[in-house]
Design a protein around this motif. Sequence first.
Motif, PDB file in Angstrom:
ATOM      1  N   ASP A 166      -3.475   2.374   0.002  1.00 20.42           N
ATOM      2  CA  ASP A 166      -3.983   2.589  -1.352  1.00 20.42           C
ATOM      3  C   ASP A 166      -5.421   3.067  -1.302  1.00 20.42           C
ATOM      4  O   ASP A 166      -5.844   3.850  -2.151  1.00 20.42           O
ATOM      5  CB  ASP A 166      -3.853   1.306  -2.175  1.00 20.42           C
ATOM      6  N   LEU A 167      -6.153   2.631  -0.287  1.00 21.16           N
ATOM      7  CA  LEU A 167      -7.535   3.071  -0.109  1.00 21.16           C
ATOM      8  C   LEU A 167      -7.932   2.820   1.340  1.00 21.16           C
ATOM      9  O   LEU A 167      -7.620   1.767   1.894  1.00 21.16           O
ATOM     10  CB  LEU A 167      -8.454   2.270  -1.041  1.00 21.16           C
ATOM     11  N   ALA A 168      -8.579   3.789   1.936  1.00 19.27           N
ATOM     12  CA  ALA A 168      -9.137   3.621   3.277  1.00 19.27           C
ATOM     13  C   ALA A 168     -10.531   4.239   3.275  1.00 19.27           C
ATOM     14  O   ALA A 168     -10.746   5.289   2.677  1.00 19.27           O
ATOM     15  CB  ALA A 168      -8.268   4.290   4.335  1.00 19.27           C
ATOM     16  N   VAL A 169     -11.450   3.558   3.934  1.00 21.84           N
ATOM     17  CA  VAL A 169     -12.810   4.068   4.073  1.00 21.84           C
ATOM     18  C   VAL A 169     -12.937   4.619   5.486  1.00 21.84           C
ATOM     19  O   VAL A 169     -12.680   3.905   6.464  1.00 21.84           O
ATOM     20  CB  VAL A 169     -13.850   2.951   3.836  1.00 21.84           C
ATOM     21  N   VAL A 170     -13.307   5.901   5.577  1.00 24.72           N
ATOM     22  CA  VAL A 170     -13.411   6.570   6.874  1.00 24.72           C
ATOM     23  C   VAL A 170     -14.693   7.401   6.929  1.00 24.72           C
ATOM     24  O   VAL A 170     -15.176   7.864   5.894  1.00 24.72           O
ATOM     25  CB  VAL A 170     -12.191   7.481   7.146  1.00 24.72           C
ATOM     26  N   PRO A 171     -15.243   7.583   8.132  1.00 23.90           N
ATOM     27  CA  PRO A 171     -16.413   8.452   8.272  1.00 23.90           C
ATOM     28  C   PRO A 171     -16.075   9.875   7.831  1.00 23.90           C
ATOM     29  O   PRO A 171     -15.019  10.418   8.178  1.00 23.90           O
ATOM     30  CB  PRO A 171     -16.727   8.396   9.766  1.00 23.90           C
ATOM     31  N   ARG A 172     -16.965  10.457   7.042  1.00 25.22           N
ATOM     32  CA  ARG A 172     -16.748  11.797   6.492  1.00 25.22           C
ATOM     33  C   ARG A 172     -16.449  12.820   7.588  1.00 25.22           C
ATOM     34  O   ARG A 172     -15.554  13.665   7.431  1.00 25.22           O
ATOM     35  CB  ARG A 172     -17.988  12.213   5.694  1.00 25.22           C
ATOM     36  N   GLU A 173     -17.160  12.760   8.720  1.00 28.00           N
ATOM     37  CA  GLU A 173     -16.965  13.768   9.765  1.00 28.00           C
ATOM     38  C   GLU A 173     -15.586  13.662  10.416  1.00 28.00           C
ATOM     39  O   GLU A 173     -15.042  14.658  10.873  1.00 28.00           O
ATOM     40  CB  GLU A 173     -18.070  13.717  10.822  1.00 28.00           C
ATOM     41  N   LEU A 174     -14.983  12.466  10.441  1.00 31.70           N
ATOM     42  CA  LEU A 174     -13.635  12.334  10.993  1.00 31.70           C
ATOM     43  C   LEU A 174     -12.581  12.876  10.032  1.00 31.70           C
ATOM     44  O   LEU A 174     -11.524  13.334  10.452  1.00 31.70           O
ATOM     45  CB  LEU A 174     -13.319  10.867  11.299  1.00 31.70           C
ATOM     46  N   ILE A 213      11.809   5.305   5.588  1.00 31.25           N
ATOM     47  CA  ILE A 213      11.057   6.200   4.719  1.00 31.25           C
ATOM     48  C   ILE A 213      10.843   5.493   3.386  1.00 31.25           C
ATOM     49  O   ILE A 213      11.791   5.001   2.774  1.00 31.25           O
ATOM     50  CB  ILE A 213      11.799   7.533   4.514  1.00 31.25           C
ATOM     51  N   ASP A 214       9.591   5.453   2.968  1.00 31.58           N
ATOM     52  CA  ASP A 214       9.215   4.700   1.774  1.00 31.58           C
ATOM     53  C   ASP A 214       8.397   5.609   0.862  1.00 31.58           C
ATOM     54  O   ASP A 214       7.268   5.969   1.200  1.00 31.58           O
ATOM     55  CB  ASP A 214       8.389   3.481   2.201  1.00 31.58           C
ATOM     56  N   GLN A 215       8.992   6.003  -0.266  1.00 35.88           N
ATOM     57  CA  GLN A 215       8.227   6.770  -1.240  1.00 35.88           C
ATOM     58  C   GLN A 215       7.350   5.802  -2.006  1.00 35.88           C
ATOM     59  O   GLN A 215       7.798   4.721  -2.382  1.00 35.88           O
ATOM     60  CB  GLN A 215       9.135   7.538  -2.179  1.00 35.88           C
ATOM     61  N   VAL A 216       6.108   6.186  -2.212  1.00 32.44           N
ATOM     62  CA  VAL A 216       5.123   5.303  -2.827  1.00 32.44           C
ATOM     63  C   VAL A 216       4.620   5.940  -4.117  1.00 32.44           C
ATOM     64  O   VAL A 216       3.532   6.503  -4.144  1.00 32.44           O
ATOM     65  CB  VAL A 216       3.934   5.047  -1.863  1.00 32.44           C
ATOM     66  N   PRO A 217       5.422   5.872  -5.186  1.00 36.41           N
ATOM     67  CA  PRO A 217       4.937   6.434  -6.446  1.00 36.41           C
ATOM     68  C   PRO A 217       3.948   5.452  -7.092  1.00 36.41           C
ATOM     69  O   PRO A 217       4.341   4.376  -7.522  1.00 36.41           O
ATOM     70  CB  PRO A 217       6.206   6.582  -7.286  1.00 36.41           C
ATOM     71  N   PRO A 218       2.671   5.788  -7.098  1.00 33.06           N
ATOM     72  CA  PRO A 218       1.689   4.848  -7.640  1.00 33.06           C
ATOM     73  C   PRO A 218       1.795   4.718  -9.152  1.00 33.06           C
ATOM     74  O   PRO A 218       2.075   5.690  -9.849  1.00 33.06           O
ATOM     75  CB  PRO A 218       0.354   5.478  -7.239  1.00 33.06           C
ATOM     76  N   THR A 219       1.606   3.496  -9.623  1.00 31.33           N
ATOM     77  CA  THR A 219       1.545   3.268 -11.060  1.00 31.33           C
ATOM     78  C   THR A 219       0.086   3.290 -11.481  1.00 31.33           C
ATOM     79  O   THR A 219      -0.826   3.153 -10.656  1.00 31.33           O
ATOM     80  CB  THR A 219       2.162   1.909 -11.437  1.00 31.33           C
ATOM     81  N   TRP A 220      -0.152   3.439 -12.761  1.00 28.08           N
ATOM     82  CA  TRP A 220      -1.533   3.479 -13.238  1.00 28.08           C
ATOM     83  C   TRP A 220      -2.242   2.153 -13.004  1.00 28.08           C
ATOM     84  O   TRP A 220      -3.427   2.136 -12.665  1.00 28.08           O
ATOM     85  CB  TRP A 220      -1.579   3.890 -14.707  1.00 28.08           C
ATOM     86  N   ASP A 221      -1.535   1.017 -13.157  1.00 29.24           N
ATOM     87  CA  ASP A 221      -2.156  -0.282 -12.866  1.00 29.24           C
ATOM     88  C   ASP A 221      -2.602  -0.358 -11.415  1.00 29.24           C
ATOM     89  O   ASP A 221      -3.683  -0.843 -11.090  1.00 29.24           O
ATOM     90  CB  ASP A 221      -1.166  -1.433 -13.129  1.00 29.24           C
ATOM     91  N   HIS A 222      -1.732   0.117 -10.556  1.00 25.92           N
ATOM     92  CA  HIS A 222      -1.992   0.136  -9.116  1.00 25.92           C
ATOM     93  C   HIS A 222      -3.238   0.976  -8.806  1.00 25.92           C
ATOM     94  O   HIS A 222      -4.140   0.550  -8.095  1.00 25.92           O
ATOM     95  CB  HIS A 222      -0.760   0.737  -8.439  1.00 25.92           C
TER      96      HIS A 222
END
Length: 190
Positions: A90-98, A42-51
Amino acid sequence: MSSQPHSGPAGHSYVADDPETALKFAIQHMRGDRVQLVEGVIDQVPPTWDHEDVADRVREQIRPALRVLGCIAGSGNLDLPGSDNWYVPDLAVVPRELAKGARALLPDQTLLVVEVTSESNGDTDRIVKRRRYAEYGAPLYLLVDRQERSCTLYAEPGELGYQVVDGPHPFGTPLRLPEPFGLDLDTTEF
């Protein structure tokens, strides 16, 4: 383990017929920052503002292509069935309908996955996630390595990993995102 339905937070239920299902259910219902499962840990991913800034700069540059492709870009859940992995890229591009109503998508349903390294998880993004994204068919994987100050684009996933590697390119070098994006990514401000 019992295969009887169990109630979880907010009345959600699941059938705990295997440890993978139970663990992924728990991950989805943890409170707090983004939580992912990497090779059973289990990995908590608290994003930083730079990230977040780097992910946002990528999003801004691909936004015109998103409209044309009918896609969205975000940090939604990606399930890797048959493994103890549940990623929050951090970012994924996916089709809107999916994306509509989906709790999680699969890597092969994405057009692009972007991971931005941190001091604490750089090797996870460089090694583990790169291998798993290829294994699960993510067509393009962009690694923005803030410690190495470089970007690498991986393409053509296969069982043995990505077949095409473009980089690493030092920050400031334009990086070509192939079709369906067909644009040069400005990495100067990463």
